[in-house]
Design an enzyme around this catalytic site. Sequence first.
Site, PDB file in Angstrom:
ATOM      1  CD  GLU A 255      -1.337   0.126   3.683  1.00  8.79           C
ATOM      2  OE1 GLU A 255      -2.425  -0.454   3.495  1.00  8.79           O
ATOM      3  OE2 GLU A 255      -1.036   0.686   4.745  1.00  8.79           O
TER       4      GLU A 255
ATOM      5  NE  ARG B  59      -6.354  -7.422  19.973  1.00  4.26           N
ATOM      6  CZ  ARG B  59      -5.818  -6.236  20.200  1.00  4.26           C
ATOM      7  NH1 ARG B  59      -6.324  -5.449  21.152  1.00  4.26           N
ATOM      8  NH2 ARG B  59      -4.792  -5.804  19.493  1.00  4.26           N
TER       9      ARG B  59
END
Length: 448
Positions: free
Chosen positions: A200, A290
Amino acid sequence: MFKKILIANRGEIALRILRTCREMGIPTVCIHSTIDSDAMHVRLADESVCVGPASSKDSYLNAQAILSAAEITGADAVHPGIGFLSENAEFAAMIEDHDLTFIGPCAEHIRVMGDKVEAKKTAKALGLPLVPGSDGAVSSLEEAEAVCAEIGYPVLIKAAAGGGGKGMQKVMCRQDLKEALDLAQSEAKANFGQGGVYVEKLLMDPQHIEVQILGDHWGNVVVLGDRDCSLQRRHQKIWEEGPSLIPTLVREDMQALCQQAVQKLGYRNAGTLEFLYEDGNFYFIEMNTRLQVEHTVTEMITGIDIVKQQIIIAAQERLPWTQKEIRIQGHAIECRINAEHPETFLPQPGLVEAYTPPGGLHVRVDSALYQGYRVPAHYDSLVAKLIVYGDTRDECLARLAQALREYAIMGISTLVPLHMRLCQALPVKEGRITTGFLEEFLQSSSAV
Protein backbone atom coordinates in the site's frame (compact mmCIF):
# COMPACT_ATOMS: atom_id res chain seq x y z
CA MET A 1 -26.43 -13.70 32.80
CA PHE A 2 -23.46 -16.02 33.08
CA LYS A 3 -22.92 -18.21 36.13
CA LYS A 4 -19.12 -18.20 35.90
CA ILE A 5 -16.59 -16.61 33.54
CA LEU A 6 -13.18 -18.02 32.74
CA ILE A 7 -10.61 -15.32 32.00
CA ALA A 8 -8.21 -16.67 29.37
CA ASN A 9 -5.41 -14.19 29.94
CA ARG A 10 -2.95 -12.88 32.51
CA GLY A 11 -1.53 -9.72 34.09
CA GLU A 12 -3.26 -6.37 34.25
CA ILE A 13 -5.96 -7.22 31.70
CA ALA A 14 -6.98 -10.38 33.56
CA LEU A 15 -7.24 -8.32 36.72
CA ARG A 16 -9.22 -5.64 34.86
CA ILE A 17 -11.80 -8.19 33.65
CA LEU A 18 -11.92 -9.88 37.05
CA ARG A 19 -12.87 -6.61 38.77
CA THR A 20 -15.82 -6.00 36.45
CA CYS A 21 -17.00 -9.58 36.92
CA ARG A 22 -16.80 -9.08 40.67
CA GLU A 23 -18.87 -5.88 40.45
CA MET A 24 -21.48 -7.75 38.41
CA GLY A 25 -21.58 -10.59 40.94
CA ILE A 26 -20.16 -13.14 38.49
CA PRO A 27 -17.65 -15.70 39.88
CA THR A 28 -14.37 -16.00 37.96
CA VAL A 29 -11.87 -18.65 36.98
CA CYS A 30 -8.37 -17.46 36.12
CA ILE A 31 -5.90 -19.58 34.23
CA HIS A 32 -2.16 -19.33 34.76
CA SER A 33 1.15 -20.85 33.79
CA THR A 34 3.48 -22.41 36.36
CA ILE A 35 5.54 -19.23 36.55
CA ASP A 36 2.41 -17.11 37.14
CA SER A 37 1.16 -19.05 40.17
CA ASP A 38 1.74 -16.03 42.45
CA ALA A 39 0.37 -13.43 40.01
CA MET A 40 -2.19 -10.96 41.30
CA HIS A 41 -5.01 -12.15 39.04
CA VAL A 42 -4.51 -15.68 40.40
CA ARG A 43 -4.51 -14.45 43.99
CA LEU A 44 -7.80 -12.59 43.56
CA ALA A 45 -9.72 -15.07 41.41
CA ASP A 46 -12.48 -17.21 42.88
CA GLU A 47 -10.83 -20.23 41.26
CA SER A 48 -7.61 -20.74 39.33
CA VAL A 49 -6.31 -23.49 37.07
CA CYS A 50 -2.75 -24.07 35.90
CA VAL A 51 -2.82 -24.70 32.15
CA GLY A 52 0.84 -25.35 31.43
CA PRO A 53 4.49 -24.33 31.82
CA ALA A 54 5.90 -20.82 31.42
CA SER A 55 6.05 -20.82 27.63
CA SER A 56 2.93 -19.10 26.31
CA LYS A 57 2.49 -21.64 23.52
CA ASP A 58 2.13 -24.35 26.16
CA SER A 59 -0.14 -22.36 28.48
CA TYR A 60 -1.95 -19.18 27.45
CA LEU A 61 -2.04 -20.30 23.82
CA ASN A 62 -3.01 -23.88 24.69
CA ALA A 63 -6.62 -23.84 23.56
CA GLN A 64 -7.34 -27.43 24.60
CA ALA A 65 -6.03 -26.85 28.12
CA ILE A 66 -8.08 -23.66 28.47
CA LEU A 67 -11.21 -25.41 27.26
CA SER A 68 -10.61 -28.22 29.76
CA ALA A 69 -10.20 -25.64 32.54
CA ALA A 70 -13.56 -24.12 31.63
CA GLU A 71 -15.29 -27.49 31.62
CA ILE A 72 -13.87 -28.80 34.91
CA THR A 73 -14.73 -25.56 36.74
CA GLY A 74 -18.21 -25.23 35.30
CA ALA A 75 -17.60 -21.91 33.56
CA ASP A 76 -20.21 -21.07 30.95
CA ALA A 77 -18.36 -18.18 29.26
CA VAL A 78 -14.79 -17.31 28.32
CA HIS A 79 -13.33 -13.81 28.10
CA PRO A 80 -10.12 -13.87 26.01
CA GLY A 81 -8.79 -10.48 27.13
CA ILE A 82 -6.10 -8.91 24.92
CA GLY A 83 -3.46 -10.73 22.89
CA PHE A 84 -2.93 -14.49 23.09
CA LEU A 85 -6.13 -16.12 21.71
CA SER A 86 -8.34 -13.02 21.70
CA GLU A 87 -8.34 -12.76 17.89
CA ASN A 88 -8.10 -16.46 17.11
CA ALA A 89 -11.17 -17.46 15.11
CA GLU A 90 -10.59 -21.18 15.69
CA PHE A 91 -10.51 -20.66 19.45
CA ALA A 92 -13.73 -18.64 19.36
CA ALA A 93 -15.42 -21.36 17.29
CA MET A 94 -14.12 -24.07 19.62
CA ILE A 95 -15.60 -22.30 22.64
CA GLU A 96 -18.99 -21.96 20.96
CA ASP A 97 -18.89 -25.58 19.72
CA HIS A 98 -18.64 -26.74 23.33
CA ASP A 99 -21.78 -24.82 24.35
CA LEU A 100 -19.81 -22.06 26.03
CA THR A 101 -20.08 -18.37 25.21
CA PHE A 102 -17.12 -16.52 23.74
CA ILE A 103 -17.17 -12.95 25.06
CA GLY A 104 -16.28 -11.30 21.80
CA PRO A 105 -17.42 -11.21 18.17
CA CYS A 106 -18.36 -14.26 16.13
CA ALA A 107 -15.59 -16.43 14.74
CA GLU A 108 -16.31 -15.38 11.15
CA HIS A 109 -15.81 -11.68 11.87
CA ILE A 110 -12.59 -12.44 13.74
CA ARG A 111 -11.37 -14.45 10.75
CA VAL A 112 -12.28 -11.86 8.11
CA MET A 113 -10.93 -8.86 10.00
CA GLY A 114 -7.87 -10.76 11.22
CA ASP A 115 -6.60 -11.12 7.68
CA LYS A 116 -5.47 -7.69 6.49
CA VAL A 117 -6.28 -8.42 2.85
CA GLU A 118 -9.76 -9.74 3.59
CA ALA A 119 -10.32 -6.86 6.00
CA LYS A 120 -9.52 -4.32 3.30
CA LYS A 121 -11.85 -6.00 0.82
CA THR A 122 -14.62 -6.08 3.41
CA ALA A 123 -14.02 -2.46 4.44
CA LYS A 124 -14.17 -1.33 0.81
CA ALA A 125 -17.49 -3.14 0.36
CA LEU A 126 -18.76 -1.44 3.53
CA GLY A 127 -17.91 2.00 2.17
CA LEU A 128 -14.76 2.78 4.16
CA PRO A 129 -11.93 4.69 2.38
CA LEU A 130 -8.71 2.73 1.87
CA VAL A 131 -5.08 3.63 1.41
CA PRO A 132 -4.26 3.01 -2.30
CA GLY A 133 -2.58 -0.35 -2.79
CA SER A 134 -2.89 -3.93 -3.97
CA ASP A 135 -6.33 -5.53 -4.01
CA GLY A 136 -4.94 -8.59 -2.26
CA ALA A 137 -1.73 -10.35 -1.37
CA VAL A 138 1.06 -10.07 -3.92
CA SER A 139 2.62 -13.38 -4.91
CA SER A 140 5.64 -12.25 -6.88
CA LEU A 141 8.15 -9.44 -7.33
CA GLU A 142 6.65 -8.62 -10.72
CA GLU A 143 3.19 -8.23 -9.22
CA ALA A 144 4.54 -5.99 -6.46
CA GLU A 145 6.42 -3.87 -9.03
CA ALA A 146 3.23 -3.37 -11.04
CA VAL A 147 1.33 -2.17 -7.95
CA CYS A 148 4.16 0.19 -6.98
CA ALA A 149 4.33 1.62 -10.48
CA GLU A 150 0.61 2.40 -10.31
CA ILE A 151 0.46 4.00 -6.85
CA GLY A 152 4.01 5.44 -6.78
CA TYR A 153 6.78 5.28 -4.20
CA PRO A 154 7.25 5.27 -1.26
CA VAL A 155 5.23 2.17 -0.34
CA LEU A 156 4.71 -0.04 2.66
CA ILE A 157 4.79 -3.84 2.52
CA LYS A 158 2.64 -5.39 5.26
CA ALA A 159 1.88 -8.91 6.46
CA ALA A 160 -1.60 -10.07 5.52
CA ALA A 161 -2.00 -11.70 8.94
CA GLY A 162 -0.94 -10.32 12.30
CA GLY A 163 0.25 -6.86 13.27
CA GLY A 164 2.44 -5.04 15.76
CA GLY A 165 4.90 -3.98 13.07
CA LYS A 166 5.95 -7.57 12.25
CA GLY A 167 6.34 -8.28 8.55
CA MET A 168 6.27 -4.57 7.72
CA GLN A 169 8.85 -2.89 5.49
CA LYS A 170 9.14 0.61 4.03
CA VAL A 171 10.28 0.88 0.42
CA MET A 172 11.44 4.28 -0.80
CA CYS A 173 12.45 3.33 -4.35
CA ARG A 174 12.25 0.48 -6.88
CA GLN A 175 15.81 -0.69 -6.22
CA ASP A 176 14.90 -1.59 -2.62
CA LEU A 177 11.71 -3.48 -3.43
CA LYS A 178 13.06 -7.03 -3.85
CA GLU A 179 15.01 -7.08 -0.59
CA ALA A 180 12.14 -5.53 1.36
CA LEU A 181 9.60 -7.95 -0.14
CA ASP A 182 11.73 -10.98 0.73
CA LEU A 183 12.28 -9.72 4.27
CA ALA A 184 8.60 -8.92 4.85
CA GLN A 185 7.52 -12.35 3.59
CA SER A 186 10.04 -14.18 5.78
CA GLU A 187 9.05 -12.12 8.86
CA ALA A 188 5.38 -12.76 8.18
CA LYS A 189 6.02 -16.49 7.85
CA ALA A 190 8.07 -16.60 11.06
CA ASN A 191 5.61 -14.58 13.16
CA PHE A 192 2.20 -15.56 11.80
CA GLY A 193 2.71 -18.90 10.09
CA GLN A 194 1.97 -17.54 6.62
CA GLY A 195 4.06 -15.39 4.34
CA GLY A 196 1.32 -13.45 2.56
CA VAL A 197 1.98 -9.72 2.20
CA TYR A 198 0.29 -6.81 0.46
CA VAL A 199 1.45 -3.41 -0.76
CA GLU A 200 0.00 0.00 0.00
CA LYS A 201 1.00 3.64 -0.42
CA LEU A 202 3.16 4.91 2.43
CA LEU A 203 1.77 8.02 4.06
CA MET A 204 4.80 10.01 5.17
CA ASP A 205 3.67 11.52 8.47
CA PRO A 206 0.06 10.65 9.36
CA GLN A 207 -1.82 10.49 12.63
CA HIS A 208 -3.06 7.10 13.84
CA ILE A 209 -6.72 7.37 14.83
CA GLU A 210 -9.01 4.63 16.09
CA VAL A 211 -12.76 4.56 16.62
CA GLN A 212 -14.29 2.50 19.44
CA ILE A 213 -17.59 0.77 18.69
CA LEU A 214 -20.02 -1.55 20.44
CA GLY A 215 -22.60 -3.67 18.65
CA ASP A 216 -25.23 -6.01 20.08
CA HIS A 217 -27.12 -9.04 18.78
CA TRP A 218 -30.11 -6.83 17.92
CA GLY A 219 -28.44 -4.67 15.31
CA ASN A 220 -27.76 -1.72 17.59
CA VAL A 221 -24.36 -0.04 17.18
CA VAL A 222 -22.90 2.89 19.10
CA VAL A 223 -19.65 4.77 18.63
CA LEU A 224 -17.85 5.63 21.86
CA GLY A 225 -15.67 8.37 20.40
CA ASP A 226 -12.14 8.03 19.11
CA ARG A 227 -8.53 7.93 20.29
CA ASP A 228 -5.24 9.24 18.96
CA CYS A 229 -2.53 6.56 19.03
CA SER A 230 0.16 8.35 17.05
CA LEU A 231 2.86 8.16 19.73
CA GLN A 232 4.45 4.84 18.85
CA ARG A 233 7.85 3.29 18.38
CA ARG A 234 8.36 0.74 15.60
CA HIS A 235 4.58 0.58 15.18
CA GLN A 236 4.11 -0.22 18.89
CA LYS A 237 1.88 2.24 20.76
CA ILE A 238 3.12 3.63 24.05
CA TRP A 239 0.77 6.61 24.58
CA GLU A 240 -2.90 6.98 23.66
CA GLU A 241 -5.37 9.79 24.23
CA GLY A 242 -8.92 10.78 23.52
CA PRO A 243 -10.63 12.54 21.94
CA SER A 244 -8.26 12.45 18.99
CA LEU A 245 -6.32 15.49 17.84
CA ILE A 246 -8.03 15.91 14.45
CA PRO A 247 -10.61 18.44 13.16
CA THR A 248 -14.11 17.99 14.54
CA LEU A 249 -15.79 17.65 11.13
CA VAL A 250 -13.33 14.94 10.09
CA ARG A 251 -13.97 13.08 13.35
CA GLU A 252 -17.73 13.24 12.84
CA ASP A 253 -17.47 11.91 9.27
CA MET A 254 -15.15 9.10 10.34
CA GLN A 255 -17.38 8.00 13.19
CA ALA A 256 -20.56 8.12 11.09
CA LEU A 257 -18.95 5.90 8.45
CA CYS A 258 -17.79 3.47 11.14
CA GLN A 259 -21.25 3.16 12.63
CA GLN A 260 -22.81 2.50 9.22
CA ALA A 261 -20.13 -0.04 8.29
CA VAL A 262 -20.42 -1.99 11.54
CA GLN A 263 -24.20 -2.11 11.23
CA LYS A 264 -23.93 -3.46 7.67
CA LEU A 265 -21.42 -6.05 8.86
CA GLY A 266 -23.74 -7.21 11.64
CA TYR A 267 -20.84 -7.04 14.07
CA ARG A 268 -21.43 -7.69 17.75
CA ASN A 269 -19.40 -6.92 20.88
CA ALA A 270 -16.50 -4.45 21.20
CA GLY A 271 -14.34 -3.54 18.24
CA THR A 272 -11.97 -0.85 17.05
CA LEU A 273 -11.61 0.50 13.53
CA GLU A 274 -8.19 2.02 12.88
CA PHE A 275 -7.35 4.79 10.41
CA LEU A 276 -4.48 6.90 9.20
CA TYR A 277 -5.23 10.62 8.86
CA GLU A 278 -3.18 13.06 6.78
CA ASP A 279 -3.91 16.32 4.96
CA GLY A 280 -7.64 16.22 5.59
CA ASN A 281 -8.11 12.62 4.43
CA PHE A 282 -8.53 9.45 6.45
CA TYR A 283 -7.98 5.85 5.38
CA PHE A 284 -9.06 2.56 6.97
CA ILE A 285 -6.13 0.26 7.81
CA GLU A 286 -7.52 -2.50 10.06
CA MET A 287 -10.13 -3.57 12.59
CA ASN A 288 -9.31 -5.08 15.96
CA THR A 289 -12.02 -7.55 16.92
CA ARG A 290 -11.32 -7.46 20.65
CA LEU A 291 -10.81 -5.25 23.64
CA GLN A 292 -7.95 -2.77 23.12
CA VAL A 293 -5.17 -2.04 25.61
CA GLU A 294 -6.25 1.61 25.41
CA HIS A 295 -9.96 0.98 26.05
CA THR A 296 -9.36 2.75 29.37
CA VAL A 297 -9.09 6.12 27.59
CA THR A 298 -12.60 5.74 26.21
CA GLU A 299 -13.93 4.62 29.58
CA MET A 300 -12.59 7.80 31.18
CA ILE A 301 -14.22 10.18 28.69
CA THR A 302 -17.54 8.32 28.41
CA GLY A 303 -17.99 6.88 31.90
CA ILE A 304 -18.84 3.53 30.27
CA ASP A 305 -17.33 0.23 31.47
CA ILE A 306 -16.50 -1.42 28.14
CA VAL A 307 -15.74 -4.81 29.69
CA LYS A 308 -19.16 -4.80 31.36
CA GLN A 309 -20.77 -4.02 28.02
CA GLN A 310 -18.84 -6.88 26.42
CA ILE A 311 -20.33 -9.25 28.96
CA ILE A 312 -23.83 -7.81 28.60
CA ILE A 313 -23.68 -8.09 24.80
CA ALA A 314 -22.37 -11.68 24.97
CA ALA A 315 -25.36 -12.52 27.18
CA GLN A 316 -27.53 -11.25 24.27
CA GLU A 317 -28.86 -8.27 26.17
CA ARG A 318 -29.48 -4.99 24.35
CA LEU A 319 -27.18 -1.99 24.56
CA PRO A 320 -28.68 0.31 27.21
CA TRP A 321 -28.40 3.55 25.21
CA THR A 322 -28.70 5.05 21.73
CA GLN A 323 -26.00 7.03 19.96
CA LYS A 324 -27.63 10.32 20.97
CA GLU A 325 -27.23 9.38 24.63
CA ILE A 326 -23.45 8.87 24.40
CA ARG A 327 -21.60 11.84 25.89
CA ILE A 328 -17.89 12.53 25.38
CA GLN A 329 -16.54 14.77 28.12
CA GLY A 330 -13.05 16.05 28.95
CA HIS A 331 -9.77 14.47 27.89
CA ALA A 332 -7.90 11.32 28.91
CA ILE A 333 -4.38 10.04 28.30
CA GLU A 334 -2.97 6.56 28.85
CA CYS A 335 0.76 5.86 29.23
CA ARG A 336 1.88 2.28 28.76
CA ILE A 337 4.33 1.41 31.52
CA ASN A 338 6.49 -1.30 30.01
CA ALA A 339 9.24 -3.14 31.86
CA GLU A 340 11.78 -1.84 29.39
CA HIS A 341 14.85 0.36 29.50
CA PRO A 342 13.57 3.89 28.74
CA GLU A 343 16.34 4.53 26.17
CA THR A 344 17.17 1.16 24.60
CA PHE A 345 13.66 -0.34 25.00
CA LEU A 346 15.21 -3.69 25.89
CA PRO A 347 12.97 -5.79 28.18
CA GLN A 348 13.80 -5.52 31.87
CA PRO A 349 12.19 -8.43 33.75
CA GLY A 350 13.09 -8.95 37.38
CA LEU A 351 12.08 -8.47 41.02
CA VAL A 352 9.89 -5.51 41.97
CA GLU A 353 11.66 -4.38 45.14
CA ALA A 354 9.22 -1.56 45.94
CA TYR A 355 5.99 -0.38 44.34
CA THR A 356 4.05 2.82 44.99
CA PRO A 357 1.45 3.80 42.38
CA PRO A 358 0.26 7.41 42.08
CA GLY A 359 -3.08 8.67 43.35
CA GLY A 360 -5.28 11.73 43.31
CA LEU A 361 -8.39 12.95 41.52
CA HIS A 362 -9.03 11.27 38.14
CA VAL A 363 -5.86 9.12 38.30
CA ARG A 364 -6.27 5.44 37.39
CA VAL A 365 -3.65 2.69 37.40
CA ASP A 366 -4.35 -0.69 35.79
CA SER A 367 -1.59 -3.01 36.94
CA ALA A 368 -0.93 -6.40 38.50
CA LEU A 369 2.37 -5.34 40.07
CA TYR A 370 3.10 -5.52 43.78
CA GLN A 371 6.19 -5.38 45.97
CA GLY A 372 7.97 -8.73 45.84
CA TYR A 373 6.50 -9.74 42.47
CA ARG A 374 8.98 -11.01 39.90
CA VAL A 375 8.19 -9.86 36.37
CA PRO A 376 8.75 -12.89 34.12
CA ALA A 377 10.72 -12.72 30.89
CA HIS A 378 8.30 -14.96 29.01
CA TYR A 379 5.53 -12.49 28.14
CA ASP A 380 4.79 -9.00 26.85
CA SER A 381 6.63 -6.27 28.75
CA LEU A 382 3.51 -4.21 29.54
CA VAL A 383 3.21 -4.23 33.35
CA ALA A 384 0.99 -1.22 34.05
CA LYS A 385 -1.15 1.45 32.45
CA LEU A 386 -1.40 4.94 33.91
CA ILE A 387 -4.56 6.75 32.82
CA VAL A 388 -5.49 10.28 33.82
CA TYR A 389 -8.48 12.50 33.07
CA GLY A 390 -8.90 16.27 32.91
CA ASP A 391 -11.61 18.69 31.87
CA THR A 392 -9.17 19.94 29.20
CA ARG A 393 -6.11 18.44 27.53
CA ASP A 394 -3.83 20.93 29.29
CA GLU A 395 -5.26 19.94 32.68
CA CYS A 396 -4.90 16.28 31.73
CA LEU A 397 -1.21 16.74 30.81
CA ALA A 398 -0.49 18.57 34.07
CA ARG A 399 -2.17 15.81 36.07
CA LEU A 400 -0.28 13.16 34.10
CA ALA A 401 3.07 14.82 34.81
CA GLN A 402 2.29 14.89 38.52
CA ALA A 403 1.18 11.23 38.53
CA LEU A 404 4.36 10.15 36.74
CA ARG A 405 6.47 11.97 39.32
CA GLU A 406 4.72 9.96 42.05
CA TYR A 407 4.98 6.59 40.31
CA ALA A 408 7.71 4.55 42.01
CA ILE A 409 8.66 1.12 40.64
CA MET A 410 11.96 -0.02 42.12
CA GLY A 411 14.06 -2.99 41.03
CA ILE A 412 13.22 -2.94 37.33
CA SER A 413 13.54 -0.31 34.62
CA THR A 414 10.33 1.04 33.08
CA LEU A 415 9.19 3.67 30.57
CA VAL A 416 8.15 6.10 33.31
CA PRO A 417 11.17 8.41 32.70
CA LEU A 418 10.40 8.53 28.96
CA HIS A 419 6.79 9.49 29.61
CA MET A 420 7.95 12.24 31.95
CA ARG A 421 10.10 13.66 29.15
CA LEU A 422 7.24 13.42 26.67
CA CYS A 423 4.97 15.41 28.99
CA GLN A 424 7.46 18.29 28.77
CA ALA A 425 8.02 18.13 25.00
CA LEU A 426 6.56 21.18 23.25
CA PRO A 427 5.05 19.27 20.28
CA VAL A 428 3.25 16.97 22.75
CA LYS A 429 1.97 19.93 24.76
CA GLU A 430 0.72 21.57 21.58
CA GLY A 431 -0.82 18.36 20.21
CA ARG A 432 1.47 18.22 17.17
CA ILE A 433 1.88 14.44 17.23
CA THR A 434 2.22 12.11 14.25
CA THR A 435 3.39 8.53 13.89
CA GLY A 436 6.90 9.71 13.11
CA PHE A 437 7.23 12.01 16.11
CA LEU A 438 8.53 9.59 18.74
CA GLU A 439 11.36 8.21 16.60
CA GLU A 440 12.49 11.76 15.79
CA PHE A 441 12.18 12.75 19.45
CA LEU A 442 14.33 9.83 20.56
CA GLN A 443 16.96 10.52 17.90
CA SER A 444 17.19 14.20 18.80
CA SER A 445 17.39 13.35 22.50
CA SER A 446 20.21 10.84 21.97
CA ALA A 447 22.09 13.35 19.83
CA VAL A 448 21.99 15.84 22.69
